[in-house]
Motif scaffolding. Structure first.
Motif, PDB file in Angstrom:
ATOM      1  N   ALA A 107       0.786  -1.211   0.000  1.00  0.00           N
ATOM      2  CA  ALA A 107       0.000   0.000   0.000  1.00  0.00           C
ATOM      3  C   ALA A 107       0.815   1.256   0.000  1.00  0.00           C
ATOM      4  CB  ALA A 107      -0.966  -0.015   1.146  1.00  0.00           C
ATOM      5  N   LEU A 108       0.707   2.040   1.100  1.00  0.00           N
ATOM      6  CA  LEU A 108       1.370   3.317   1.107  1.00  0.00           C
ATOM      7  C   LEU A 108       2.865   3.185   0.948  1.00  0.00           C
ATOM      8  CD1 LEU A 108      -0.275   6.012   3.171  1.00  0.00           C
ATOM      9  CD2 LEU A 108       1.322   6.191   1.420  1.00  0.00           C
ATOM     10  N   LEU A 118      -4.679   2.416  -8.542  1.00  0.00           N
ATOM     11  CA  LEU A 118      -5.104   2.984  -7.264  1.00  0.00           C
ATOM     12  C   LEU A 118      -6.513   3.545  -7.392  1.00  0.00           C
ATOM     13  CD1 LEU A 118      -1.827   5.007  -6.871  1.00  0.00           C
ATOM     14  CD2 LEU A 118      -2.351   2.956  -5.600  1.00  0.00           C
ATOM     15  N   TRP A 119      -7.351   3.298  -6.364  1.00  0.00           N
ATOM     16  CA  TRP A 119      -8.692   3.879  -6.372  1.00  0.00           C
ATOM     17  C   TRP A 119      -9.250   3.915  -4.953  1.00  0.00           C
ATOM     18  CZ3 TRP A 119      -7.605  -1.096  -7.637  1.00  0.00           C
ATOM     19  CH2 TRP A 119      -8.397  -2.115  -7.142  1.00  0.00           C
ATOM     20  N   ASN A 120     -10.498   4.342  -4.846  1.00  0.00           N
ATOM     21  CA  ASN A 120     -11.172   4.506  -3.555  1.00  0.00           C
ATOM     22  C   ASN A 120     -10.418   5.491  -2.668  1.00  0.00           C
ATOM     23  OD1 ASN A 120     -13.129   4.176  -1.605  1.00  0.00           O
ATOM     24  ND2 ASN A 120     -12.280   2.286  -0.786  1.00  0.00           N
ATOM     25  N   ASP A 121     -10.207   6.712  -3.186  1.00  0.00           N
ATOM     26  CA  ASP A 121      -9.489   7.737  -2.438  1.00  0.00           C
ATOM     27  C   ASP A 121     -10.304   8.233  -1.247  1.00  0.00           C
ATOM     28  OD1 ASP A 121      -7.467   7.615  -4.285  1.00  0.00           O
ATOM     29  OD2 ASP A 121      -8.170   9.337  -5.447  1.00  0.00           O
ATOM     30  N   ARG A 122      -9.593   8.429  -0.128  1.00  0.00           N
ATOM     31  CA  ARG A 122     -10.171   9.061   1.051  1.00  0.00           C
ATOM     32  C   ARG A 122      -9.167  10.066   1.583  1.00  0.00           C
ATOM     33  NH1 ARG A 122     -12.376   3.747   4.442  1.00  0.00           N
ATOM     34  NH2 ARG A 122     -13.314   2.661   2.648  1.00  0.00           N
ATOM     35  N   ALA A 171      -5.295   6.316  -1.180  1.00  0.00           N
ATOM     36  CA  ALA A 171      -6.043   5.330  -1.948  1.00  0.00           C
ATOM     37  C   ALA A 171      -6.212   4.087  -1.097  1.00  0.00           C
ATOM     38  CB  ALA A 171      -5.318   4.994  -3.247  1.00  0.00           C
ATOM     39  N   PHE A 172      -7.450   3.748  -0.750  1.00  0.00           N
ATOM     40  CA  PHE A 172      -7.688   2.629   0.147  1.00  0.00           C
ATOM     41  C   PHE A 172      -7.748   1.283  -0.575  1.00  0.00           C
ATOM     42  CE2 PHE A 172      -7.996   5.505   3.488  1.00  0.00           C
ATOM     43  CZ  PHE A 172      -8.248   4.858   4.684  1.00  0.00           C
ATOM     44  N   LYS A 173      -7.667   1.293  -1.887  1.00  0.00           N
ATOM     45  CA  LYS A 173      -7.589   0.051  -2.641  1.00  0.00           C
ATOM     46  C   LYS A 173      -6.503   0.179  -3.702  1.00  0.00           C
ATOM     47  CE  LYS A 173     -12.362  -1.615  -2.099  1.00  0.00           C
ATOM     48  NZ  LYS A 173     -12.016  -2.900  -1.445  1.00  0.00           N
ATOM     49  N   ASN A 174      -5.749  -0.917  -3.911  1.00  0.00           N
ATOM     50  CA  ASN A 174      -4.776  -0.924  -4.990  1.00  0.00           C
ATOM     51  C   ASN A 174      -4.627  -2.338  -5.524  1.00  0.00           C
ATOM     52  OD1 ASN A 174      -2.084  -2.260  -4.029  1.00  0.00           O
ATOM     53  ND2 ASN A 174      -2.661  -0.938  -2.299  1.00  0.00           N
ATOM     54  N   HIS A 175      -4.214  -2.415  -6.767  1.00  0.00           N
ATOM     55  CA  HIS A 175      -3.943  -3.712  -7.401  1.00  0.00           C
ATOM     56  C   HIS A 175      -2.566  -3.636  -8.021  1.00  0.00           C
ATOM     57  CE1 HIS A 175      -4.689  -7.547  -9.344  1.00  0.00           C
ATOM     58  NE2 HIS A 175      -4.217  -7.021 -10.462  1.00  0.00           N
ATOM     59  N   GLN A 176      -1.707  -4.612  -7.687  1.00  0.00           N
ATOM     60  CA  GLN A 176      -0.326  -4.608  -8.128  1.00  0.00           C
ATOM     61  C   GLN A 176      -0.041  -5.782  -9.056  1.00  0.00           C
ATOM     62  OE1 GLN A 176       2.226  -4.528  -4.677  1.00  0.00           O
ATOM     63  NE2 GLN A 176       0.833  -3.205  -3.531  1.00  0.00           N
ATOM     64  N   VAL A 177       0.785  -5.527 -10.046  1.00  0.00           N
ATOM     65  CA  VAL A 177       1.252  -6.565 -10.963  1.00  0.00           C
ATOM     66  C   VAL A 177       2.773  -6.604 -10.859  1.00  0.00           C
ATOM     67  CG1 VAL A 177       1.410  -7.326 -13.353  1.00  0.00           C
ATOM     68  CG2 VAL A 177      -0.695  -6.227 -12.532  1.00  0.00           C
ATOM     69  N   GLU A 178       3.324  -7.752 -10.461  1.00  0.00           N
ATOM     70  CA  GLU A 178       4.773  -7.946 -10.359  1.00  0.00           C
ATOM     71  C   GLU A 178       5.113  -9.232 -11.101  1.00  0.00           C
ATOM     72  OE1 GLU A 178       6.098  -7.753  -6.172  1.00  0.00           O
ATOM     73  OE2 GLU A 178       3.956  -7.634  -5.759  1.00  0.00           O
ATOM     74  N   GLY A 179       5.543  -9.135 -12.333  1.00  0.00           N
ATOM     75  CA  GLY A 179       5.836 -10.342 -13.104  1.00  0.00           C
ATOM     76  C   GLY A 179       4.603 -11.219 -13.158  1.00  0.00           C
ATOM     77  N   PRO A 180       4.701 -12.490 -12.720  1.00  0.00           N
ATOM     78  CA  PRO A 180       3.546 -13.388 -12.764  1.00  0.00           C
ATOM     79  C   PRO A 180       2.581 -13.187 -11.598  1.00  0.00           C
ATOM     80  CG  PRO A 180       5.423 -14.563 -11.883  1.00  0.00           C
ATOM     81  CD  PRO A 180       5.925 -13.189 -12.281  1.00  0.00           C
ATOM     82  N   THR A 228      -6.573  -3.937   0.347  1.00  0.00           N
ATOM     83  CA  THR A 228      -7.604  -3.034   0.850  1.00  0.00           C
ATOM     84  C   THR A 228      -7.188  -2.545   2.223  1.00  0.00           C
ATOM     85  OG1 THR A 228      -9.341  -4.220  -0.348  1.00  0.00           O
ATOM     86  CG2 THR A 228     -10.031  -2.803   1.477  1.00  0.00           C
ATOM     87  N   LEU A 229      -7.014  -1.244   2.355  1.00  0.00           N
ATOM     88  CA  LEU A 229      -6.672  -0.687   3.650  1.00  0.00           C
ATOM     89  C   LEU A 229      -7.892  -0.743   4.559  1.00  0.00           C
ATOM     90  CD1 LEU A 229      -4.480   0.654   1.726  1.00  0.00           C
ATOM     91  CD2 LEU A 229      -4.422   2.507   3.412  1.00  0.00           C
ATOM     92  N   LYS A 230      -7.678  -1.179   5.777  1.00  0.00           N
ATOM     93  CA  LYS A 230      -8.717  -1.142   6.796  1.00  0.00           C
ATOM     94  C   LYS A 230      -8.517   0.039   7.736  1.00  0.00           C
ATOM     95  CE  LYS A 230     -10.902  -4.803   5.422  1.00  0.00           C
ATOM     96  NZ  LYS A 230     -12.240  -4.678   4.804  1.00  0.00           N
ATOM     97  N   THR A 231      -7.268   0.301   8.103  1.00  0.00           N
ATOM     98  CA  THR A 231      -6.946   1.441   8.952  1.00  0.00           C
ATOM     99  C   THR A 231      -5.698   2.135   8.421  1.00  0.00           C
ATOM    100  OG1 THR A 231      -5.566   0.103  10.445  1.00  0.00           O
ATOM    101  CG2 THR A 231      -7.902   0.311  10.993  1.00  0.00           C
ATOM    102  N   TYR A 232      -5.669   3.448   8.560  1.00  0.00           N
ATOM    103  CA  TYR A 232      -4.512   4.251   8.187  1.00  0.00           C
ATOM    104  C   TYR A 232      -4.462   5.420   9.151  1.00  0.00           C
ATOM    105  CZ  TYR A 232      -1.203   7.150   5.750  1.00  0.00           C
ATOM    106  OH  TYR A 232      -0.101   7.905   5.459  1.00  0.00           O
TER     107      TYR A 232
END
Length: 246
Positions: free
Chosen positions: A6-7, A193-197, A205-214, A220-224
């Protein structure tokens, strides 16, 4: 390439900094967009806050788990741990020692200069070139507007002096970060990155999706939260030693 959660992975809270220390070759449009990106924090966050803590859920290659991150906002110190499908993992840097938590629960440490240099290179490619320009000078170049997932985004290339490059894809209206593509040597990866708060003035961004090779990882962040600095948080698990940042 090792993406940090995440962050940590991409500085999802765009913390404020002084105007970017741009290396020769930066163009005015790119620097303007970077200033707008930093402004999303509301200004002065790096001065007002010492550290942050985040925790959430993760889905990596179809396996579910949880993760937790502590980060020193004024140095390279961090600690990121996770448990996925019952298997632990993670890593960190306490200012002197780089450590890794293996799937067997064992911790390995090193003070190898190459490992520490890699920590700095990773940091520079995860927006520290934007947020900590005094420590991570970089060249910024505007690549124009490109379409990504039906969105037209402004794209800025960042080339830190430590090596590698990243493309920051920004919402052309709000200047929020929507996508990052990172290249480091022969390795590459990307993050959506999406679901900005807004958390205490910082856009997160409380949600992110990462691609690292395969590998495919969704978080999903629950607390920050911004927290007081506690050096013990960055020490290798099970260690009673503490090291000042150097």
């Amino acid at each position: 390439m090792r993406f940090r959660p995440a962050l940590l992975t991409i500085a999802l809270a765009v913390t404020a900094a002084a105007p970017a220390r741009a290396a020769d070759g930066s163009d005015p449009k790119a620097l303007q967009l970077m200033a707008q990106l930093r402004a999303l924090s509301g200004g002065g966050l790096l001065a007002r806050h010492a550290a942050f803590h985040e925790a959430g859920t993760v889905l990596r290659d179809g396996k579910a788990g949880t993760y937790e991150v502590y980060t020193d906002l004024h140095s390279l110190r961090y600690a990121a741990t996770h448990v996925i499908a019952g298997t632990p993992g993670g890593g960190g840097f306490d200012g002197r020692v780089v450590w890794r938590l293996g799937p067997d629960g064992k911790v390995t440490t090193t003070t190898d200069p190459k490992a520490i240099a890699q920590v700095k290179a990773n940091a520079a490619l995860t927006l520290d070139a934007v947020n900590r320009p005094e420590a991570f000078p970089a060249t910024f170049r505007y690549l124009g507007r490109k379409t990504y997932k039906a969105q037209i985004l402004d794209v800025v290339e960042v080339r830190p002096e430590t090596g590698g490059s990243a493309e920051l894809w920004l919402d052309r209206r709000t200047h929020h970060l929507r996508h990052v593509a990172i290249t480091e040597g022969k390795e590459s990866g990307a993050i959506d990155l999406w679901n900005d708060r807004v958390v205490d003035g910082a856009v997160v961004a409380f949600k992110n999706h990462q691609v690292e090779g395969p590998h495919r990882t969704s978080q999903t962040l629950k607390t920050y939260e911004f927290i007081a600095l506690d050096p013990r948080r960055f020490a290798p698990p099970g260690s009673t030693d503490q090291h000042p940042d150097r």
